[in-house]
Design a protein around this motif. Sequence first.
Motif, PDB file in Angstrom:
ATOM      1  N   TYR A  20      44.746   3.844 -54.046  1.00  0.00           N
ATOM      2  CA  TYR A  20      43.841   4.475 -55.010  1.00  0.00           C
ATOM      3  C   TYR A  20      42.516   4.945 -54.413  1.00  0.00           C
ATOM      4  O   TYR A  20      41.997   5.989 -54.815  1.00  0.00           O
ATOM      5  CB  TYR A  20      43.592   3.514 -56.178  1.00  0.00           C
ATOM      6  N   ARG A  74      46.687   7.255 -61.163  1.00  0.00           N
ATOM      7  CA  ARG A  74      46.752   5.938 -61.801  1.00  0.00           C
ATOM      8  C   ARG A  74      47.629   6.059 -63.044  1.00  0.00           C
ATOM      9  O   ARG A  74      47.169   6.447 -64.105  1.00  0.00           O
ATOM     10  CB  ARG A  74      45.356   5.436 -62.143  1.00  0.00           C
ATOM     11  N   TYR A 107      40.548   0.103 -60.322  1.00  0.00           N
ATOM     12  CA  TYR A 107      41.925   0.159 -59.836  1.00  0.00           C
ATOM     13  C   TYR A 107      42.735  -1.098 -60.141  1.00  0.00           C
ATOM     14  O   TYR A 107      43.961  -1.067 -60.084  1.00  0.00           O
ATOM     15  CB  TYR A 107      41.954   0.367 -58.304  1.00  0.00           C
ATOM     16  N   PHE A 119      45.976  -1.368 -62.221  1.00  0.00           N
ATOM     17  CA  PHE A 119      47.061  -0.441 -61.944  1.00  0.00           C
ATOM     18  C   PHE A 119      47.978  -0.983 -60.855  1.00  0.00           C
ATOM     19  O   PHE A 119      47.538  -1.577 -59.882  1.00  0.00           O
ATOM     20  CB  PHE A 119      46.505   0.933 -61.558  1.00  0.00           C
TER      21      PHE A 119
END
Length: 340
Positions: free
Chosen positions: A182, A189, A229, A232
């Motif tokens: 990411y 995402r 992040y 995810f």
Amino acid sequence: LNQLNLYDTLFSAYANLNSTSRDEAGLKSLTYQQLGEYDKEIDQSELINTDYRNVMRYNNIDCVATELVYNKYKNTEQDVVNMMNIQAKMLLKVKMEGLVVDKVGVKHAIDVVNIQLQYDKELVDGHKYTKKAVEVINELGLIKYNRTLKTKQVSKDEYKKSKKYITEFNSGSSSHKSILYYEVMRMPRQVLTKAGIKAVEKAKNTIKEAIKEDIKDNKTELEKRLARYKNFSTGKEAIEEWLIFDIPEIKKEFLQLVQDVVTADTVISNFLGKFKDDSVLNKDHWRIFTNFNSTGTISGRLSSSGGINFQNLPSGSKYGKTIKNVLVAPIGFVVGAIDY
């Protein structure tokens, strides 16, 4: 075994109670109202050291509990229960007999997978994406380390000489892969983790609200980005999603390479390594023992438990056949495959 007239009250309870609410179908839960917490003073892992009178009392009450559940559900959902009873005999045979393992084949398979793993890992470690990810990981480590110090701050060069500085990317670390995918590769995402799904549900279906509480004012810009992040996925399901996207081929090849490294580690630690170390000599064959469960899922599909979870066997990977080839038939038998 085929001649036995088996009837498992767990199947009756499962067939009558199973739903998305996943009601507990164990004896203790189903008979708590009548019998109370009758196993409270029994440690089943220490029965050999328990007064036999207490064990007998526990066993007798367990029989009463079984009878209560049997009488409650014996006349309902019998078609499902009968089907599960037939399946139970096959699963009991697997549990009692185990699966025959080719020990020589296992050793050879481990060598083959290790050679491929080493080659793939060198490719991953030498890639520009990985090198950048290691830089970011150390940058984050320096920030967090300096925050623990009261006065003097450590420089980047000083941190590089410390034991906290990392030189290798860990493909088994979700936090490392989160930074790689990411922060460095800027992958979409799309796939949430289980924790991410719960966070979104709690925030009334808004991802932005779900991550807001993780972004504190005293955090650096890097930390704020990384906080976005964490909900995810970095697992196989995310990579499978990305591979169907219209992204540069170099990214697709690299994503597959990282997943191959993760899979190889799993194959050795969760399967081949256990075949090698945990198989036992029985009836002139090396065998590995596992459990297959009829009531382990809501959907009715089999689940697997014990030392090895065969339901997690990475059969779709390039190592699937490597694992399957070391599970062989005993003399006089053949290996068959069936799906449903």
